[in-house]
Design a protein around this motif. Sequence first.
Motif, PDB file in Angstrom:
ATOM      1  N   GLY A 173      -3.038 -13.991 -11.000  1.00  0.00           N
ATOM      2  CA  GLY A 173      -4.593 -13.265 -11.066  1.00  0.00           C
ATOM      3  C   GLY A 173      -4.469 -13.080  -9.540  1.00  0.00           C
ATOM      4  N   TYR A 174      -3.578 -12.641  -8.775  1.00  0.00           N
ATOM      5  CA  TYR A 174      -3.770 -12.147  -7.287  1.00  0.00           C
ATOM      6  C   TYR A 174      -3.308 -10.579  -7.319  1.00  0.00           C
ATOM      7  CZ  TYR A 174      -1.878 -10.855  -2.683  1.00  0.00           C
ATOM      8  OH  TYR A 174      -1.895 -10.106  -1.273  1.00  0.00           O
ATOM      9  N   ARG A 175      -4.413  -9.442  -7.420  1.00  0.00           N
ATOM     10  CA  ARG A 175      -4.748  -8.549  -7.328  1.00  0.00           C
ATOM     11  C   ARG A 175      -3.922  -7.593  -6.293  1.00  0.00           C
ATOM     12  NH1 ARG A 175      -9.131  -4.175 -10.210  1.00  0.00           N
ATOM     13  NH2 ARG A 175     -10.058  -4.971  -8.258  1.00  0.00           N
ATOM     14  N   PRO A 176      -3.000  -7.079  -5.045  1.00  0.00           N
ATOM     15  CA  PRO A 176      -3.109  -6.672  -3.798  1.00  0.00           C
ATOM     16  C   PRO A 176      -2.952  -5.047  -3.634  1.00  0.00           C
ATOM     17  CG  PRO A 176      -1.289  -7.361  -4.819  1.00  0.00           C
ATOM     18  CD  PRO A 176      -2.041  -7.700  -5.928  1.00  0.00           C
ATOM     19  N   ILE A 177      -3.568  -5.070  -4.520  1.00  0.00           N
ATOM     20  CA  ILE A 177      -3.985  -3.223  -4.672  1.00  0.00           C
ATOM     21  C   ILE A 177      -5.209  -2.723  -5.722  1.00  0.00           C
ATOM     22  CG2 ILE A 177      -3.206  -1.344  -5.443  1.00  0.00           C
ATOM     23  CD1 ILE A 177      -2.075  -2.316  -3.002  1.00  0.00           C
ATOM     24  N   ASN A 178      -5.511  -2.107  -4.843  1.00  0.00           N
ATOM     25  CA  ASN A 178      -7.260  -1.768  -5.974  1.00  0.00           C
ATOM     26  C   ASN A 178      -6.830  -0.358  -6.227  1.00  0.00           C
ATOM     27  OD1 ASN A 178      -9.417  -0.959  -6.966  1.00  0.00           O
ATOM     28  ND2 ASN A 178     -10.961  -2.633  -6.347  1.00  0.00           N
ATOM     29  N   LEU A 179      -6.796   0.732  -6.378  1.00  0.00           N
ATOM     30  CA  LEU A 179      -7.411   2.111  -6.441  1.00  0.00           C
ATOM     31  C   LEU A 179      -7.902   2.965  -7.046  1.00  0.00           C
ATOM     32  CD1 LEU A 179      -3.000   2.454  -7.486  1.00  0.00           C
ATOM     33  CD2 LEU A 179      -3.749   3.145  -5.074  1.00  0.00           C
ATOM     34  N   ASP A 180      -9.115   3.203  -6.446  1.00  0.00           N
ATOM     35  CA  ASP A 180     -10.179   4.094  -6.818  1.00  0.00           C
ATOM     36  C   ASP A 180     -10.016   5.892  -6.959  1.00  0.00           C
ATOM     37  OD1 ASP A 180     -11.377   1.913  -7.269  1.00  0.00           O
ATOM     38  OD2 ASP A 180     -12.250   1.370  -5.291  1.00  0.00           O
ATOM     39  N   PRO A 181     -10.008   6.012  -8.097  1.00  0.00           N
ATOM     40  CA  PRO A 181      -9.261   7.766  -7.850  1.00  0.00           C
ATOM     41  C   PRO A 181     -10.841   8.055  -8.506  1.00  0.00           C
ATOM     42  CG  PRO A 181      -9.229   6.782  -9.768  1.00  0.00           C
ATOM     43  CD  PRO A 181      -9.205   5.131  -9.230  1.00  0.00           C
ATOM     44  N   GLY A 182     -11.177   9.758  -7.163  1.00  0.00           N
ATOM     45  CA  GLY A 182     -12.420  10.108  -7.238  1.00  0.00           C
ATOM     46  C   GLY A 182     -12.760  11.367  -7.132  1.00  0.00           C
ATOM     47  N   LEU A 183     -13.427  11.931  -7.180  1.00  0.00           N
ATOM     48  CA  LEU A 183     -13.449  13.948  -7.518  1.00  0.00           C
ATOM     49  C   LEU A 183     -13.615  14.089  -6.610  1.00  0.00           C
ATOM     50  CD1 LEU A 183     -12.638  14.846 -11.350  1.00  0.00           C
ATOM     51  CD2 LEU A 183     -11.037  14.498  -9.601  1.00  0.00           C
ATOM     52  N   ILE A 184     -14.036  15.090  -5.386  1.00  0.00           N
ATOM     53  CA  ILE A 184     -14.568  15.567  -4.369  1.00  0.00           C
ATOM     54  C   ILE A 184     -14.763  16.991  -5.138  1.00  0.00           C
ATOM     55  CG2 ILE A 184     -14.263  16.448  -2.163  1.00  0.00           C
ATOM     56  CD1 ILE A 184     -14.069  13.787  -1.175  1.00  0.00           C
ATOM     57  N   ASN A 185     -15.965  17.723  -5.048  1.00  0.00           N
ATOM     58  CA  ASN A 185     -16.250  19.312  -5.127  1.00  0.00           C
ATOM     59  C   ASN A 185     -17.240  19.960  -3.946  1.00  0.00           C
ATOM     60  OD1 ASN A 185     -18.552  18.958  -6.237  1.00  0.00           O
ATOM     61  ND2 ASN A 185     -18.411  18.946  -8.289  1.00  0.00           N
ATOM     62  N   THR A 186     -17.270  20.963  -3.714  1.00  0.00           N
ATOM     63  CA  THR A 186     -17.831  20.958  -3.092  1.00  0.00           C
ATOM     64  C   THR A 186     -19.553  20.483  -2.624  1.00  0.00           C
ATOM     65  OG1 THR A 186     -19.105  22.794  -3.301  1.00  0.00           O
ATOM     66  CG2 THR A 186     -17.627  23.544  -2.271  1.00  0.00           C
ATOM     67  N   ALA A 220       0.979  -1.454  -0.100  1.00  0.00           N
ATOM     68  CA  ALA A 220      -0.499   0.233   0.157  1.00  0.00           C
ATOM     69  C   ALA A 220       0.946   0.922  -0.648  1.00  0.00           C
ATOM     70  CB  ALA A 220      -1.142  -0.590   1.285  1.00  0.00           C
ATOM     71  N   LYS A 221       2.367   1.260   1.278  1.00  0.00           N
ATOM     72  CA  LYS A 221       2.836   2.439   0.924  1.00  0.00           C
ATOM     73  C   LYS A 221       2.977   2.784  -0.346  1.00  0.00           C
ATOM     74  CE  LYS A 221       3.780   2.324   5.720  1.00  0.00           C
ATOM     75  NZ  LYS A 221       4.663   2.292   6.308  1.00  0.00           N
ATOM     76  N   LEU A 222       3.658   1.553  -1.353  1.00  0.00           N
ATOM     77  CA  LEU A 222       4.691   1.732  -2.618  1.00  0.00           C
ATOM     78  C   LEU A 222       3.467   1.898  -3.501  1.00  0.00           C
ATOM     79  CD1 LEU A 222       7.229   1.117  -4.102  1.00  0.00           C
ATOM     80  CD2 LEU A 222       6.391  -1.052  -4.730  1.00  0.00           C
ATOM     81  N   ALA A 223       1.958   1.869  -3.581  1.00  0.00           N
ATOM     82  CA  ALA A 223       0.986   1.910  -4.482  1.00  0.00           C
ATOM     83  C   ALA A 223       0.944   3.823  -4.057  1.00  0.00           C
ATOM     84  CB  ALA A 223      -0.194   1.215  -4.000  1.00  0.00           C
ATOM     85  N   LYS A 224       1.002   4.028  -2.469  1.00  0.00           N
ATOM     86  CA  LYS A 224       0.425   5.548  -2.489  1.00  0.00           C
ATOM     87  C   LYS A 224       1.991   6.208  -3.227  1.00  0.00           C
ATOM     88  CE  LYS A 224       0.150   8.819   1.075  1.00  0.00           C
ATOM     89  NZ  LYS A 224       0.509   9.155   2.048  1.00  0.00           N
ATOM     90  N   GLU A 225       3.228   5.921  -3.043  1.00  0.00           N
ATOM     91  CA  GLU A 225       4.343   6.931  -3.726  1.00  0.00           C
ATOM     92  C   GLU A 225       3.832   6.679  -5.033  1.00  0.00           C
ATOM     93  OE1 GLU A 225       8.228   4.730  -1.666  1.00  0.00           O
ATOM     94  OE2 GLU A 225       6.668   4.775  -0.474  1.00  0.00           O
ATOM     95  N   THR A 249      -7.158   5.325 -15.323  1.00  0.00           N
ATOM     96  CA  THR A 249      -6.010   4.041 -16.475  1.00  0.00           C
ATOM     97  C   THR A 249      -4.779   3.808 -15.761  1.00  0.00           C
ATOM     98  OG1 THR A 249      -7.736   5.001 -18.581  1.00  0.00           O
ATOM     99  CG2 THR A 249      -5.498   4.236 -19.168  1.00  0.00           C
ATOM    100  N   ILE A 250      -4.242   5.615 -15.482  1.00  0.00           N
ATOM    101  CA  ILE A 250      -3.244   5.472 -14.843  1.00  0.00           C
ATOM    102  C   ILE A 250      -3.136   4.153 -13.882  1.00  0.00           C
ATOM    103  CG2 ILE A 250      -1.278   6.425 -14.404  1.00  0.00           C
ATOM    104  CD1 ILE A 250      -2.051   9.125 -15.851  1.00  0.00           C
ATOM    105  N   THR A 251      -3.687   4.489 -12.642  1.00  0.00           N
ATOM    106  CA  THR A 251      -4.143   3.804 -11.412  1.00  0.00           C
ATOM    107  C   THR A 251      -4.197   2.572 -12.107  1.00  0.00           C
ATOM    108  OG1 THR A 251      -6.402   4.216 -11.883  1.00  0.00           O
ATOM    109  CG2 THR A 251      -4.742   5.728  -9.846  1.00  0.00           C
ATOM    110  N   ASN A 252      -4.504   1.697 -12.845  1.00  0.00           N
ATOM    111  CA  ASN A 252      -5.292   0.570 -13.634  1.00  0.00           C
ATOM    112  C   ASN A 252      -3.981  -0.076 -13.714  1.00  0.00           C
ATOM    113  OD1 ASN A 252      -8.072   0.237 -12.873  1.00  0.00           O
ATOM    114  ND2 ASN A 252      -7.665   0.354 -15.522  1.00  0.00           N
ATOM    115  N   ASP A 253      -2.873   0.816 -14.476  1.00  0.00           N
ATOM    116  CA  ASP A 253      -1.892   0.304 -14.977  1.00  0.00           C
ATOM    117  C   ASP A 253      -0.727   0.607 -13.600  1.00  0.00           C
ATOM    118  OD1 ASP A 253      -2.396   1.158 -17.997  1.00  0.00           O
ATOM    119  OD2 ASP A 253      -1.166   2.613 -17.782  1.00  0.00           O
ATOM    120  N   ILE A 254      -0.776   1.139 -12.185  1.00  0.00           N
ATOM    121  CA  ILE A 254      -0.063   1.213 -11.412  1.00  0.00           C
ATOM    122  C   ILE A 254      -0.500  -0.289 -10.957  1.00  0.00           C
ATOM    123  CG2 ILE A 254       0.412   1.819  -8.569  1.00  0.00           C
ATOM    124  CD1 ILE A 254       0.113   5.224 -10.620  1.00  0.00           C
TER     125      ILE A 254
END
Length: 176
Positions: free
Chosen positions: A96-109, A24-29, A83-88
């Motif tokens: 077949g083992y996926r140890p990382i799942n990144l879900d990008p999102g956008l927040i506004n008010t 997780a730390k590496l994925a965040k980096e 698309t980039i997070t999928n590549d990460i």
Amino acid sequence: MGLATHYTKEKLMMGLLFHHLDQAKLAKELTQQHWGSCDYESAIFNFSDHSPYYDKEMNGTVFRQFFSFTALIEPDQLATIKTITNDIEKTFQHNGYRPINLDPGLINTGRLVLATTKNATHRIALQHGIYGELTLFYSRKSWNPFPWTYPDFRSEAVQAVLSDIRNLYRKNIREN
């Protein structure tokens, strides 16, 4: 006839699902190499308490952490970001083992929009096979779910995190 105008920039946030903290730390980096420094990092939640959906795919108990980025982005970049997070994610995959799942999102008010590759009635096609899902809306000083909102996003703990990120966004907007 309405005239097209420039978008207001929004706050990029990331939901990170993981089984091993070191990955997780590496994925965040790796995300920071693309979108710069983070200005928020949540506590770690036990995602499996909300749903066992990823337990088998991630080989055990799944945890979730949220973080957001300092720089605001153009909202029309969400599909490219997914698309980039999928590549990460692919850099961590093996057998077949996926140890990382990144879900990008956008927040506004007023809303949280998540990016996904899965089509559904309530999702809007963006580009590159990526869809945007209006996951929560903000009204009357609180986050409000839809029938399709994921169980963990309905929780008070996650909504408190999203409120913190929303408040950072509001501060960013005032400063700019």
